[in-house]
Design a protein around this motif. Structure first.
Motif, PDB file in Angstrom:
ATOM      1  N   ILE A  33      -3.011   6.610  13.154  1.00 48.52           N
ATOM      2  CA  ILE A  33      -4.076   6.646  14.142  1.00 48.52           C
ATOM      3  C   ILE A  33      -4.235   5.335  14.908  1.00 48.52           C
ATOM      4  CG2 ILE A  33      -5.884   6.024  12.495  1.00 48.52           C
ATOM      5  CD1 ILE A  33      -6.098   8.468  15.519  1.00 48.52           C
ATOM      6  N   ASP A  34      -4.109   4.201  14.228  1.00 47.62           N
ATOM      7  CA  ASP A  34      -4.278   2.924  14.920  1.00 47.62           C
ATOM      8  C   ASP A  34      -3.209   2.741  15.996  1.00 47.62           C
ATOM      9  OD1 ASP A  34      -5.636   0.233  15.061  1.00 47.62           O
ATOM     10  OD2 ASP A  34      -3.595  -0.429  14.605  1.00 47.62           O
ATOM     11  N   ARG A 156       3.631   4.204  12.740  1.00 52.01           N
ATOM     12  CA  ARG A 156       3.117   3.885  11.415  1.00 52.01           C
ATOM     13  C   ARG A 156       3.097   2.378  11.194  1.00 52.01           C
ATOM     14  NH1 ARG A 156       6.704   8.508   8.393  1.00 52.01           N
ATOM     15  NH2 ARG A 156       5.454  10.302   9.039  1.00 52.01           N
ATOM     16  N   PRO A 157       2.153   1.902  10.364  1.00 50.08           N
ATOM     17  CA  PRO A 157       2.067   0.450  10.107  1.00 50.08           C
ATOM     18  C   PRO A 157       3.361  -0.058   9.500  1.00 50.08           C
ATOM     19  CG  PRO A 157       0.108   1.589   9.296  1.00 50.08           C
ATOM     20  CD  PRO A 157       1.100   2.653   9.665  1.00 50.08           C
ATOM     21  N   THR A 158       3.745  -1.264   9.900  1.00 49.43           N
ATOM     22  CA  THR A 158       4.934  -1.885   9.337  1.00 49.43           C
ATOM     23  C   THR A 158       4.598  -2.485   7.981  1.00 49.43           C
ATOM     24  OG1 THR A 158       4.430  -3.957  10.475  1.00 49.43           O
ATOM     25  CG2 THR A 158       5.920  -2.416  11.583  1.00 49.43           C
ATOM     26  N   VAL A 159       5.615  -2.595   7.143  1.00 52.45           N
ATOM     27  CA  VAL A 159       5.425  -3.193   5.829  1.00 52.45           C
ATOM     28  C   VAL A 159       5.356  -4.700   5.967  1.00 52.45           C
ATOM     29  CG1 VAL A 159       6.433  -3.495   3.544  1.00 52.45           C
ATOM     30  CG2 VAL A 159       6.645  -1.299   4.727  1.00 52.45           C
ATOM     31  N   GLN A 160       4.292  -5.301   5.422  1.00 55.95           N
ATOM     32  CA  GLN A 160       4.133  -6.751   5.520  1.00 55.95           C
ATOM     33  C   GLN A 160       5.196  -7.469   4.706  1.00 55.95           C
ATOM     34  OE1 GLN A 160       0.267  -8.131   4.458  1.00 55.95           O
ATOM     35  NE2 GLN A 160       0.677 -10.253   5.015  1.00 55.95           N
ATOM     36  N   ALA A 161       5.808  -8.466   5.307  1.00 56.80           N
ATOM     37  CA  ALA A 161       6.867  -9.205   4.620  1.00 56.80           C
ATOM     38  C   ALA A 161       6.288 -10.007   3.462  1.00 56.80           C
ATOM     39  CB  ALA A 161       7.568 -10.153   5.601  1.00 56.80           C
ATOM     40  N   LYS A 189      19.479  -2.907  15.608  1.00 58.23           N
ATOM     41  CA  LYS A 189      18.336  -3.600  15.036  1.00 58.23           C
ATOM     42  C   LYS A 189      17.131  -2.688  14.971  1.00 58.23           C
ATOM     43  CE  LYS A 189      15.188  -7.416  16.046  1.00 58.23           C
ATOM     44  NZ  LYS A 189      14.829  -8.456  17.030  1.00 58.23           N
ATOM     45  N   GLN A 190      16.524  -2.561  13.789  1.00 58.12           N
ATOM     46  CA  GLN A 190      15.320  -1.761  13.608  1.00 58.12           C
ATOM     47  C   GLN A 190      14.455  -2.402  12.545  1.00 58.12           C
ATOM     48  OE1 GLN A 190      14.247   0.886  15.218  1.00 58.12           O
ATOM     49  NE2 GLN A 190      16.009   1.041  16.547  1.00 58.12           N
ATOM     50  N   PRO A 191      13.118  -2.215  12.586  1.00 59.46           N
ATOM     51  CA  PRO A 191      12.266  -2.728  11.521  1.00 59.46           C
ATOM     52  C   PRO A 191      12.718  -2.177  10.176  1.00 59.46           C
ATOM     53  CG  PRO A 191      10.972  -1.986  13.386  1.00 59.46           C
ATOM     54  CD  PRO A 191      12.379  -1.569  13.647  1.00 59.46           C
TER      55      PRO A 191
END
Length: 277
Positions: A33-34, A156-161, A189-191
């Motif tokens: 949603i964000d 979707r939110p990315t995973v915090q490093a 290249k992709q997250p």
């Protein structure tokens, strides 16, 4: 015809659309949603935000946590009978009511359900912009009925490093070498948490679209090129190939594109033109 205000968004011009955002809670995840509302804001103002579903069901519990936070109006729809989706009908009826108010420039439909294909086509017939949001499993019929279709997996939110130990910090010179190496391989290249979402760069499709966008000088305006891409493939998105904007893609992929900037007569504004290398 692709709405010109959708094309304006390609190069991040000021958003101008008054939008109605309608979410199918049965076919969308609250985790997006964000990112979804930020994407909507890049097109214009979400003057209506409604979500449809049976919020007494455990399956909709994820949505209850975010409705107030994002000022989304829930529309409760109990299931009339097992195996039938009453939510779709309610959303479609509301959409038509909003359509006939003539107060909106476009609609954002959030669902992976092909049942909304007819609604999207009807909105297009009224000359309004229709932007679809859904997962990769969304049938082509619904995707192609929209002016623009955006995959929610990307939102979707990315995973915090994780924190890095001081002993593992890379020296500045090595960092530069790594950045240059990554830039050269930007096609793949992709997250990290979106590897399964990576797509191979569609060189043949891109080249064909560009060659059909040329003007009499043998060059194509970036906006014209972007418009033609969306006509052929509404779910085309430069971010799927590692680039934030279409202009970043064409400037970086020097193996495919030649670029030049032209000044608009009477102004200091420059516009980007491209052709196949």
């Amino acid at each position: 015809m692709v709405n010109p205000r959708i094309i304006a968004k390609i190069e991040s011009e000021e958003p101008t659309l008054r939008l109605a955002v309608l979410i199918d809670a049965d076919n969308a995840q609250a985790s997006v949603i964000d990112g979804l509302l930020k994407e909507v804001a890049s097109f214009g103002e979400a003057t209506v935000k409604r979500i449809y579903g049976d919020f007494t069901s455990p399956a909709s519990s994820q949505w209850k946590k975010v409705l107030n936070q994002y000022a989304i109006k829930p529309v409760q729809q109990f299931a009339y009978t097992t195996g039938k989706n009453a939510t779709d009908s309610t959303l479609i009826i509301d959409a038509m009511d909003l359509l006939y108010t003539r107060r909106f420039d476009g609609f954002c439909l959030v669902s992976s359900d092909s049942d909304f294909t007819g609604l999207a086509l009807r909105i297009r017939e009224e000359g309004l912009t229709i932007v679809g949001f859904g997962e990769q499993k969304t049938p082509d019929a619904f995707r192609n009925a929209c002016h623009k279709f955006i995959f929610t997996e990307y939102l979707r939110p990315t995973v915090q490093a994780p924190e890095v130990s001081p002993s593992l910090i890379v020296p500045a010179k090595q960092k530069i070498d790594v950045i240059q190496s990554q830039s050269q391989s930007s096609e793949t290249k992709q997250p990290e948490n979106k590897q399964s979402f990576a797509k191979k760069f569609p060189r043949e499709f891109i080249v064909e679209a560009l060659e059909n966008s040329y003007d009499h000088t043998g060059w194509a305006h970036l906006g014209t090129f972007g418009s033609y891409l969306l006509k052929l493939q509404p779910d085309f998105d430069s971010r799927l190939y590692g680039f934030k904007k279409l202009s970043d893609l064409v400037k970086t992929r020097t193996d495919v594109f030649q670029t030049t900037e032209r000044t608009i007569p009477g102004t200091d504004t420059k516009v980007l033109y491209i052709k196949v290398r």
